[in-house]
Motif scaffolding. Sequence first.
Motif, PDB file in Angstrom:
ATOM      1  N   LYS A 155     -26.786  -6.240   5.576  1.00  0.00           N
ATOM      2  CA  LYS A 155     -26.877  -4.973   6.292  1.00  0.00           C
ATOM      3  C   LYS A 155     -26.160  -5.046   7.639  1.00  0.00           C
ATOM      4  N   GLU A 156     -26.311  -6.161   8.306  1.00  0.00           N
ATOM      5  CA  GLU A 156     -25.624  -6.322   9.597  1.00  0.00           C
ATOM      6  C   GLU A 156     -24.109  -6.276   9.422  1.00  0.00           C
ATOM      7  N   LEU A 172     -18.942  -0.485   9.285  1.00  0.00           N
ATOM      8  CA  LEU A 172     -19.000   0.955   9.527  1.00  0.00           C
ATOM      9  C   LEU A 172     -18.603   1.295  10.965  1.00  0.00           C
ATOM     10  N   GLN A 173     -19.072   0.456  11.886  1.00  0.00           N
ATOM     11  CA  GLN A 173     -18.702   0.681  13.286  1.00  0.00           C
ATOM     12  C   GLN A 173     -17.196   0.571  13.476  1.00  0.00           C
ATOM     13  N   GLU A 174     -16.596  -0.418  12.811  1.00  0.00           N
ATOM     14  CA  GLU A 174     -15.146  -0.563  12.911  1.00  0.00           C
ATOM     15  C   GLU A 174     -14.431   0.649  12.299  1.00  0.00           C
ATOM     16  N   ILE A 217     -11.562   5.944  12.901  1.00  0.00           N
ATOM     17  CA  ILE A 217     -11.536   7.409  12.780  1.00  0.00           C
ATOM     18  C   ILE A 217     -11.301   8.052  14.134  1.00  0.00           C
ATOM     19  N   GLU A 218     -12.096   7.594  15.131  1.00  0.00           N
ATOM     20  CA  GLU A 218     -11.949   8.176  16.460  1.00  0.00           C
ATOM     21  C   GLU A 218     -10.533   7.951  17.008  1.00  0.00           C
ATOM     22  N   GLU A 244     -17.775  -1.831   0.563  1.00  0.00           N
ATOM     23  CA  GLU A 244     -18.543  -2.859   1.279  1.00  0.00           C
ATOM     24  C   GLU A 244     -19.928  -3.042   0.656  1.00  0.00           C
ATOM     25  N   LYS A 245     -20.521  -1.875   0.272  1.00  0.00           N
ATOM     26  CA  LYS A 245     -21.837  -1.971  -0.338  1.00  0.00           C
ATOM     27  C   LYS A 245     -21.789  -2.774  -1.620  1.00  0.00           C
TER      28      LYS A 245
END
Length: 836
Positions: free
Chosen positions: A589-590, A596-598, A603-604, A638-639
């Motif tokens: 999960k980590e 996801l943060q990356e 995206i931003e 990833e999942k």
Amino acid sequence: MIYPQNFEQKIGFDSIRHLLKDKCLSTLGQERVDGMNFSESFKDINEWLEQVMEFIRIIQEEDSFPDQYFFDVRPSLKRIRVEGMYLDEQELFDLCRSLETIRDIIRFLTPTPDDEEQEEGNSPYPALRRLAGDIIVFPQLITRINNILDKFGKIKDNASSELLRIRRELASTAGSISRSLSTILRSAQAEGYIDKDVTPTMRDGRLVIPVAPGLKRKIKGIIHDESSTGKTVFIEPAEVVEANNRIRELEGEERREIIRILTDFSAVIRPQVPAILQSYEFLAEIDFIRAKAHFSIQTNAIKPSLEDKQILDWTMAIHPLLQLSLAKHNKKVVPLDIELNLNQRILIISGPNAGGKSVCLKTVGLLQYMLQCGMPVPMHERSHAGLFGSIFIDIGDEQSIEDDLSTYSSHLTNMKTMMKSCNERSLILIDEFGGGTEPQIGGAIAEAVLKRFNEKGTFGVITTHYQNLKHFAEDHEGVVNGAMLYDRHLMQALFQLQIGNPGSSFAVEIARKIGLPEEVIADASEIVGSEYINADKYLQDIVRDKRYWETKRQNIRKREKQMEETIAKYEEEIQELEKSRKEILRKAKEDAEKLLQESNARIENTIRIIKEAQADKERTRLARQELADFKNEVEDIEKKSQEDKIARKMEKLREKQERKKDKKEKAKTDSPQSATPKIQPVTVGAPVKIKGQSSVGEVLEINGKNAVVMFGMIKTNVKLDRLERCTPTQASPKAMTKSTFVSSDTQDRVYEKKLNFKQDIDVRGMRGNEAIQAVTYFIDDAILLGIDRVRILHGTGTGILRTLIRSYLGSVPGVEHYQDEHVQFGGAGITVVDLK
């Protein structure tokens, strides 16, 4: 009540008293040992035992208990009750040190002033604290004694002004005498009358000079003595005679002043003597308890669970004297397990001579007597002990020439006393009941007496060889048989008591072991008759079988314990496995969150680039949609990746767990496998192997869902779904030769085994674990030989065996199906098993 008068000698308690006395620190405790008596008060006995157990803890856990000075000055204190009598210096010194010991013990057992709010229940030694509760200490008296005595127990110079003056004058006069003698001595040595190494000495309390007899006229003075050889005379020079006389006077004055001081001080003590004597009673009690505690430690004695009723339920009880005796020779006592209760009050012990019957009897008598005298006893802590109002014993030869009593007459006298005095709170101990006279009438009288004991509800332990008493125990409630075990094969006593069956005397076997002629043994057997011999033999067989099954039961308990430990171990490993799984999930999960943060950052960043390019709204919307799709795609990838990773790790952990559990599994081939090839169908002539195995064979023919495969020299039928196509490397002739080689001996044994194999197995009458083991071997053989169907006969019964076997079959991979046999052929009593 204790009967007879020499009861303690008969059970060995007099030796216990002697051992306790040796452990006392003074006559204070020794007198307590002499005064130790049998009690039937539950409250007193329980308190005594608690005191000893607390002192055992003090000995084992504390280093500061004050037990240095246990002096008995009671005779001196009683003497000074008379006016004018006094304590001398040594007696006063012993009084001071013992009073200090009493004070320190009270301080040890009683909370300090800072802890006065502490309740008795919180005290680590409540029973000893209760004992010390009302004892008076004498701190002022101790201080006054220390003011007049020095640390060596001598009267101090300043004990009085007069004594100080006398001793100062004594020192001054002694100094002047010493100086005068030194002057005379130097003069005489200078003139050669005396040797250079001669010094003044003391004779009759006077300082003198040793001189040779021939020169005694050279020194003026008084001759006081001469040596035993006559070669030396001791002269007091005339110059120091007066000074020595004065010293004698001063010494007399000193003695008189010391006596005056001691007399005056004794007058101060006199009113307090009764209270001081009471404190010494406490010191005596502590010395007594301490001795019992040390003896208990030496014999591993404990306080059993004490009950205020008549019960005797002892586990691993040991005769303490026998224990100490055997310990000297590095031997151990065989412990005694015995139980007397309302349902089995009287125990009839039978068995061979020298088999331990009398030791068992004495052990019961000694331990019960010790317990009711307030002494811990050597037995297991789960034992239960009750109290008896009286104990009677009849053991040994009591014949008396003076009283005109034979052995049998003395036994009858004891029986008369016991029948008259015993009741439901009595414990009787009788050795060789009915012995000493003609067997038939002796046995009859013994049975009649036993009947009276049983009617009165008495408890007891009785040893005998009489058959009628054994039969009486079998036929009457309240009486039970017991046997001292004997190893018939080794021909030696085991010294173990077994309650429930009578014992054999093993007379014939012992006679044969000793070497009695066989014809004598045969004649004796013929005289008593075959019925008696057979009965004795059957009795031996019963005892032997009971011992066998008892051993079996103990082994089963042991294995059950081992199984419980194994289950606990596996449960612990499963918990560790679950913990590892959770840790892997957490890490996954980590990692996913990090990815996801990356992705969000990407995206931003894309949006920022679009804005900076000043694109139109539609293009921005499309860009965002593409990025959103990218994000979802990354999350899915990833999942899946993390789940695959978790699955792989879990699989590895499971494989590791299986390797630990299955000791029979052997190491697999260590050659690394290449990438998984494309699955190809199994056809005739194709190289194949059974899934999970390394042996490579060739398909000869295919019949529906089955295939005939040749593994080396062995042809076998195998289900198609159990076969897999081999890679070219695995199918090489070298690999096939290496993996499928079977020796001709092995082929012959397999062939012979297949010919002799029976497709039915009967496990009726077996225990669960025995049946499962038999079925395991049977199913393994059937799978190995390629048998399609077998039958297991387990019967109906309670259905437990059927349930166990089917539970096992459900866990075997090679079992395809199992069901009840047709009703006509056995129904639910037979399980039919179809194998893959």
